[in-house]
Design a protein around this motif. Structure first.
Motif, PDB file in Angstrom:
ATOM      1  N   ALA A  62       0.829  -1.207   0.000  1.00 52.55           N
ATOM      2  CA  ALA A  62       0.000   0.000   0.000  1.00 52.55           C
ATOM      3  C   ALA A  62       0.864   1.257   0.000  1.00 52.55           C
ATOM      4  N   LEU A  63       1.883   1.274   0.839  1.00 54.56           N
ATOM      5  CA  LEU A  63       2.769   2.433   0.877  1.00 54.56           C
ATOM      6  C   LEU A  63       3.504   2.605  -0.448  1.00 54.56           C
ATOM      7  N   THR A  64       3.924   1.484  -1.035  1.00 54.93           N
ATOM      8  CA  THR A  64       4.607   1.548  -2.330  1.00 54.93           C
ATOM      9  C   THR A  64       3.700   2.183  -3.382  1.00 54.93           C
ATOM     10  N   ALA A  65       2.441   1.769  -3.399  1.00 57.82           N
ATOM     11  CA  ALA A  65       1.497   2.350  -4.345  1.00 57.82           C
ATOM     12  C   ALA A  65       1.335   3.851  -4.110  1.00 57.82           C
ATOM     13  N   GLY A  66       1.235   4.243  -2.852  1.00 61.15           N
ATOM     14  CA  GLY A  66       1.091   5.665  -2.552  1.00 61.15           C
ATOM     15  C   GLY A  66       2.286   6.485  -2.977  1.00 61.15           C
ATOM     16  N   PHE A  67       3.468   6.022  -2.640  1.00 64.49           N
ATOM     17  CA  PHE A  67       4.678   6.773  -2.997  1.00 64.49           C
ATOM     18  C   PHE A  67       4.887   6.826  -4.505  1.00 64.49           C
ATOM     19  N   THR A  68       4.757   5.690  -5.185  1.00 64.96           N
ATOM     20  CA  THR A  68       5.002   5.694  -6.627  1.00 64.96           C
ATOM     21  C   THR A  68       3.978   6.540  -7.367  1.00 64.96           C
ATOM     22  N   SER A  69       2.764   6.677  -6.806  1.00 64.18           N
ATOM     23  CA  SER A  69       1.748   7.503  -7.461  1.00 64.18           C
ATOM     24  C   SER A  69       2.139   8.971  -7.496  1.00 64.18           C
ATOM     25  N   THR A  70       3.059   9.363  -6.617  1.00 62.60           N
ATOM     26  CA  THR A  70       3.535  10.752  -6.597  1.00 62.60           C
ATOM     27  C   THR A  70       4.812  10.931  -7.403  1.00 62.60           C
ATOM     28  N   GLY A  71       5.328   9.844  -7.969  1.00 60.90           N
ATOM     29  CA  GLY A  71       6.551   9.936  -8.750  1.00 60.90           C
ATOM     30  C   GLY A  71       7.802   9.543  -8.004  1.00 60.90           C
ATOM     31  N   MET A  72       7.654   9.109  -6.753  1.00 61.89           N
ATOM     32  CA  MET A  72       8.823   8.704  -5.987  1.00 61.89           C
ATOM     33  C   MET A  72       9.191   7.260  -6.300  1.00 61.89           C
ATOM     34  N   ASN A  73      10.503   6.984  -6.358  1.00 54.88           N
ATOM     35  CA  ASN A  73      10.993   5.624  -6.534  1.00 54.88           C
ATOM     36  C   ASN A  73      11.140   4.961  -5.169  1.00 54.88           C
ATOM     37  N   VAL A  74      10.734   3.705  -5.076  1.00 53.65           N
ATOM     38  CA  VAL A  74      10.687   2.987  -3.806  1.00 53.65           C
ATOM     39  C   VAL A  74      11.759   1.903  -3.789  1.00 53.65           C
ATOM     40  N   LEU A  75      12.544   1.877  -2.710  1.00 54.44           N
ATOM     41  CA  LEU A  75      13.569   0.870  -2.497  1.00 54.44           C
ATOM     42  C   LEU A  75      13.140   0.016  -1.311  1.00 54.44           C
ATOM     43  N   LEU A  76      12.841  -1.248  -1.543  1.00 55.67           N
ATOM     44  CA  LEU A  76      12.281  -2.133  -0.530  1.00 55.67           C
ATOM     45  C   LEU A  76      13.385  -2.952   0.121  1.00 55.67           C
ATOM     46  N   LEU A  77      13.559  -2.776   1.431  1.00 55.72           N
ATOM     47  CA  LEU A  77      14.626  -3.443   2.171  1.00 55.72           C
ATOM     48  C   LEU A  77      14.207  -4.802   2.698  1.00 55.72           C
ATOM     49  N   GLY A  78      12.893  -5.070   2.802  1.00 52.48           N
ATOM     50  CA  GLY A  78      12.444  -6.296   3.437  1.00 52.48           C
ATOM     51  C   GLY A  78      12.579  -6.210   4.942  1.00 52.48           C
ATOM     52  N   PRO A  79      12.605  -7.349   5.646  1.00 51.62           N
ATOM     53  CA  PRO A  79      12.716  -7.338   7.107  1.00 51.62           C
ATOM     54  C   PRO A  79      14.098  -6.876   7.573  1.00 51.62           C
ATOM     55  N   VAL A  80      14.137  -5.724   8.210  1.00 52.88           N
ATOM     56  CA  VAL A  80      15.369  -5.167   8.766  1.00 52.88           C
ATOM     57  C   VAL A  80      15.037  -4.456  10.072  1.00 52.88           C
ATOM     58  N   PRO A  81      16.004  -4.308  10.983  1.00 52.05           N
ATOM     59  CA  PRO A  81      15.762  -3.528  12.199  1.00 52.05           C
ATOM     60  C   PRO A  81      15.451  -2.069  11.874  1.00 52.05           C
ATOM     61  N   THR A  82      14.694  -1.439  12.735  1.00 48.32           N
ATOM     62  CA  THR A  82      14.379  -0.017  12.557  1.00 48.32           C
ATOM     63  C   THR A  82      15.630   0.840  12.353  1.00 48.32           C
ATOM     64  N   PRO A  83      16.699   0.674  13.154  1.00 49.52           N
ATOM     65  CA  PRO A  83      17.877   1.520  12.930  1.00 49.52           C
ATOM     66  C   PRO A  83      18.507   1.328  11.563  1.00 49.52           C
ATOM     67  N   ALA A  84      18.273   0.197  10.914  1.00 44.83           N
ATOM     68  CA  ALA A  84      18.796   0.002   9.560  1.00 44.83           C
ATOM     69  C   ALA A  84      18.140   0.969   8.587  1.00 44.83           C
ATOM     70  N   VAL A  85      16.855   1.276   8.795  1.00 42.07           N
ATOM     71  CA  VAL A  85      16.176   2.236   7.931  1.00 42.07           C
ATOM     72  C   VAL A  85      16.786   3.621   8.112  1.00 42.07           C
ATOM     73  N   GLY A  86      17.018   4.024   9.382  1.00 43.87           N
ATOM     74  CA  GLY A  86      17.666   5.311   9.623  1.00 43.87           C
ATOM     75  C   GLY A  86      19.029   5.399   8.951  1.00 43.87           C
ATOM     76  N   MET A  87      19.775   4.302   8.969  1.00 45.26           N
ATOM     77  CA  MET A  87      21.091   4.266   8.333  1.00 45.26           C
ATOM     78  C   MET A  87      20.980   4.332   6.816  1.00 45.26           C
ATOM     79  N   MET A  88      20.044   3.537   6.244  1.00 47.88           N
ATOM     80  CA  MET A  88      19.953   3.417   4.793  1.00 47.88           C
ATOM     81  C   MET A  88      19.399   4.669   4.128  1.00 47.88           C
ATOM     82  N   VAL A  89      18.608   5.454   4.833  1.00 48.10           N
ATOM     83  CA  VAL A  89      18.133   6.720   4.262  1.00 48.10           C
ATOM     84  C   VAL A  89      19.326   7.570   3.852  1.00 48.10           C
ATOM     85  N   ARG A  90      20.280   7.685   4.750  1.00 49.96           N
ATOM     86  CA  ARG A  90      21.467   8.495   4.442  1.00 49.96           C
ATOM     87  C   ARG A  90      22.386   7.792   3.467  1.00 49.96           C
TER      88      ARG A  90
END
Length: 448
Positions: A62-90
């Protein structure tokens, strides 16, 4: 700008029930996409991680559909710890990061947490703007500008290498037998790998997620299994993570627990002695034990208290230039290493103390004697406000007067559930129970 969807840690609730529905998740994704594409430039991207809940698939799509509808590209990490998302954004130069998780809650709940391009959780103002945009009518991207989505296969391994790099380079975990409880959650692959690669003998539990067993009788909120496993295997220490691995509890060789306050006390004293504790200050919430504050004062360390929520801890740390903070519940934030709480990193720092000092975990797990603290929760009906009732106010005022100068009372609404949390501290446990029960009884009588 007021917020209704966002609590102290994003949007959270029962999966497939408002607000945690696929329809609303799509709208949240679209609103966040519009918010982060306001400059109109192309090539915007979002990284999305999740824990192991069954509903994660639904919200990821659902989130992927929402983001891509605005023109954003989505990179799906799968199951990862929350701090991994904070790291991967940067790391991946993304505009926004999303973690799909309800943290320590049971499997039937889920949540959506946002990270900004700097890797830190969004502040209240940004969340309020996104929430306001959910109900507004904004044109989606033109057909030729719809975003793409793709899986990122190496995100977990980038995180593993990053966490390993925070362990002192002159030490290894050789000779340590470590139980790690991954709560059948997001760290079920990463945590055992990190510990083994650093040299430990690893006994993993809570590493068989099936979509419904996350935090079920295991992890940082249910430490009995880990404690029993430590004792049964003669392990030196146990590390208990929660479902998204941003919390930790430590188990010593005898099966006794060190909570976030004790872990922070150990780190703060060590860092201060080594000149590594910025401004000789630890940041913690109003829930942290009074004994922690008293202990820190003997070490020349100040305690800066914030509202409950690790994101408020981080905001205070950034504003004051502090580098260590956290919560009694086990969020440990070390901004020298990460942008948010990381249970695995905190566990490694505790193991480093074991190796550096040569002392057993039992000698390190209790830096101070806690002041007796009692916390009780009272559930209330949505739309009700028990704390505005005169009888409840009178009960709180009476308890505050009784404990003046010898303890404290803290009453607050949960930011993630319809609960009133009633907490008090004082040396007299009989009086403590009486005062808390008196408030709980009044809250329950008007809670609906």
């Amino acid at each position: 700008m007021t917020r209704k969807l966002f609590g102290t840690d994003g949007v959270r609730g029962l999966a497939n029930t408002y607000p945690m529905t696929a329809e609303l998740a799509l709208r949240i994704g679209a609103a966040a996409g519009r918010y982060f594409r306001r400059d109109g430039s192309p090539a915007h991207r979002v990284v999305i991680g999740k824990d192991t809940r069954l509903s994660g698939y639904m919200f990821e799509n659902a989130l992927t559909a929402g983001f891509t509808s605005t023109g954003m590209n989505v990179l799906l990490l799968g199951p990862v710890p929350t701090p991994a998302v904070g790291m991967m954004v940067r790391s991946m130069r993304a505009d926004v990061g999303v973690m799909i998780s309800a943290s320590h809650n049971p499997h039937h709940d889920n949540g959506i947490k946002f990270f900004g391009p700097d890797g830190f959780k969004l502040n209240d103002e940004a969340e309020a703007e996104i929430e306001a945009a959910i109900s507004s009518e904004n044109a989606p991207a033109a057909a030729e500008n719809i975003g793409r989505a793709k899986r990122i296969d190496d995100g977990l391994y980038r995180y593993v290498e990053r966490v390993k790099s925070t362990f002192p380079h002159d030490l290894t975990l050789d000779g340590l037998k470590v139980v790690v409880d991954c709560a059948n959650g997001a760290a079920y692959k990463a945590a055992p790998a990190v510990l083994w690669e650093l040299g430990a003998e690893v006994i993993p539990i809570g590493v068989s997620p099936n979509g419904k067993n996350i935090n079920d009788g295991c992890g940082s909120t249910s430490t009995s299994l880990a404690a029993e496993t430590v004792v049964a295997h003669g392990a030196h220490v146990g590390i208990c993570l929660d479902g998204d691995a941003d919390r930790v509890m430590i188990i010593d060789e005898n099966g006794h627990i060190a909570d976030g306050d004790q872990i922070m006390a150990l780190f703060a004293a060590r860092w201060s002695a080594e000149g590594r504790l910025a401004n000789d200050t630890l940041v913690a919430t109003v829930m942290s034990n009074l004994g922690l504050e008293r202990y820190l004062s003997t070490k020349g360390v100040s305690l800066h208290r914030t509202s409950v929520g690790d994101r408020y801890v981080v905001e205070a740390m950034r504003a004051g230039g502090f580098n260590l903070g956290g919560e009694q519940s086990g969020h440990i934030v070390m901004t020298d290493f990460a942008t948010t709480g990381d249970g695995l990193q905190a566990g490694l720092q505790f193991l480093a103390e074991l190796k550096r000092t040569g002392q057993p975990a039992s000698a390190l797990r209790q830096a101070f004697e806690p002041v007796p603290q009692l916390l009780k929760n009272v559930r209330f009906e949505e739309g009700n406000d028990p704390l505005s009732d005169p009888r409840v106010k009178d009960a709180i005022a009476s308890a505050e007067a009784t404990l003046s100068g010898k303890g404290r009372v803290l009453i607050r609404k949960s930011g993630t559930e319809p609960l009133i949390r009633v907490m008090a501290e004082c040396e007299d446990q009989g009086e403590l129970l009486r005062l808390v029960d008196a408030i709980v009884d009044e809250v329950a009588s008007v809670a609906g």
